[in-house]
Design a protein around this motif. Structure first.
Motif, PDB file in Angstrom:
ATOM      1  N   UNK A 299      19.893   9.658 -14.071  1.00 41.57           N
ATOM      2  CA  UNK A 299      19.897   9.040 -12.767  1.00 41.57           C
ATOM      3  C   UNK A 299      18.994   9.887 -11.871  1.00 41.57           C
ATOM      4  N   UNK A 300      17.937   9.267 -11.349  1.00 48.55           N
ATOM      5  CA  UNK A 300      17.054   9.937 -10.404  1.00 48.55           C
ATOM      6  C   UNK A 300      17.424   9.446  -9.008  1.00 48.55           C
ATOM      7  N   UNK A 301      17.698  10.382  -8.103  1.00 46.87           N
ATOM      8  CA  UNK A 301      18.119  10.064  -6.750  1.00 46.87           C
ATOM      9  C   UNK A 301      17.122  10.676  -5.772  1.00 46.87           C
ATOM     10  N   UNK A 302      16.669   9.882  -4.827  1.00 48.35           N
ATOM     11  CA  UNK A 302      15.822  10.370  -3.747  1.00 48.35           C
ATOM     12  C   UNK A 302      16.503   9.978  -2.433  1.00 48.35           C
ATOM     13  N   UNK A 303      16.789  10.983  -1.605  1.00 52.54           N
ATOM     14  CA  UNK A 303      17.479  10.710  -0.349  1.00 52.54           C
ATOM     15  C   UNK A 303      16.813  11.457   0.792  1.00 52.54           C
ATOM     16  N   UNK A 304      17.033  10.955   1.991  1.00 51.16           N
ATOM     17  CA  UNK A 304      16.480  11.581   3.188  1.00 51.16           C
ATOM     18  C   UNK A 304      17.462  11.351   4.327  1.00 51.16           C
ATOM     19  N   UNK A 305      17.578  12.360   5.157  1.00 54.36           N
ATOM     20  CA  UNK A 305      18.417  12.281   6.345  1.00 54.36           C
ATOM     21  C   UNK A 305      17.569  12.729   7.530  1.00 54.36           C
ATOM     22  N   UNK A 306      17.466  11.868   8.524  1.00 54.53           N
ATOM     23  CA  UNK A 306      16.727  12.183   9.747  1.00 54.53           C
ATOM     24  C   UNK A 306      17.779  12.422  10.830  1.00 54.53           C
ATOM     25  N   UNK A 307      17.748  13.621  11.420  1.00 51.40           N
ATOM     26  CA  UNK A 307      18.766  14.027  12.388  1.00 51.40           C
ATOM     27  C   UNK A 307      18.086  14.450  13.688  1.00 51.40           C
TER      28      UNK A 307
END
Length: 188
Positions: A149-157
């Motif tokens: 499982x390849x996961x790409x995530x981003x959080x803009x705060x």
């Protein structure tokens, strides 16, 4: 850098999700992607894809920065510098196109988050000219039976354009994930 390149024309007020094809990530046969606006200045994007290869094979392709531009048509194109946890790196990205239609190539310095074989990313400030705040981006490789499982995530705060950023990032991340999958599965 023009702010207009990053701001989507439509506002995002609720979470949007592309449904999974199955109940759990390891059972998924299709890509997954979702975005959520958590506040006026905080939004996330999460994407994943199941790849028919070992985690070691996925990691090897993901971290072959010299060859990445051969198969990645957008977003992440490569990385140079100290490839280690806490290392200073320069990351080459493509974010859309310029006014004349050429790829908008950017080289951005980051401090690397890195755990060999499983996690790579950064948590750095956004430039003030595009709203400031913080960008928390991760790539994860996880064993999923005999697949990965390849996961790409981003959080803009802390950025007033957070929702617009993640709305633009979702299709770019899904394209990168699909191209990574095709590159790896095509090598088999």
């Amino acid at each position: 850098m023009k702010l207009s390149m990053f701001i989507a024309t439509s506002a995002l007020a609720v979470a949007i999700s592309t449904p999974l094809a199955a109940e759990t990530a390891c059972d998924a046969t299709m890509m997954h992607g979702s975005i959520a606006q958590l506040s006026d200045t905080h939004a996330t994007v999460n994407t994943s894809v199941l790849i028919n290869a070992t985690p070691a094979a996925v990691w090897a392709t993901l971290t072959d920065f010299d060859a990445m531009a051969n198969w990645s048509s957008g977003t992440l194109q490569g990385m140079t510098g100290e490839i280690e946890d806490g290392g200073s790196v320069t990351i080459t990205f493509i974010f859309g196109t310029t006014e004349d239609g050429a790829p908008n190539v950017m080289e951005i310095p980051h401090t690397l988050i890195y755990k060999e074989g499983s996690v790579m990313g950064w948590s750095d400030p956004f430039p003030e000219d595009i709203g400031g705040g913080h960008d928390n981006h991760l790539y994860r490789v996880e064993a999923c039976g005999d697949q990965t499982l390849f996961v790409q995530s981003d959080e803009i705060v802390g950025n007033p354009y957070a929702a617009n950023f993640v709305a633009q990032l979702l299709p770019m991340y899904q394209m990168f994930n699909a191209e990574l999958k095709a590159e790896i599965e095509g090598q088999s």
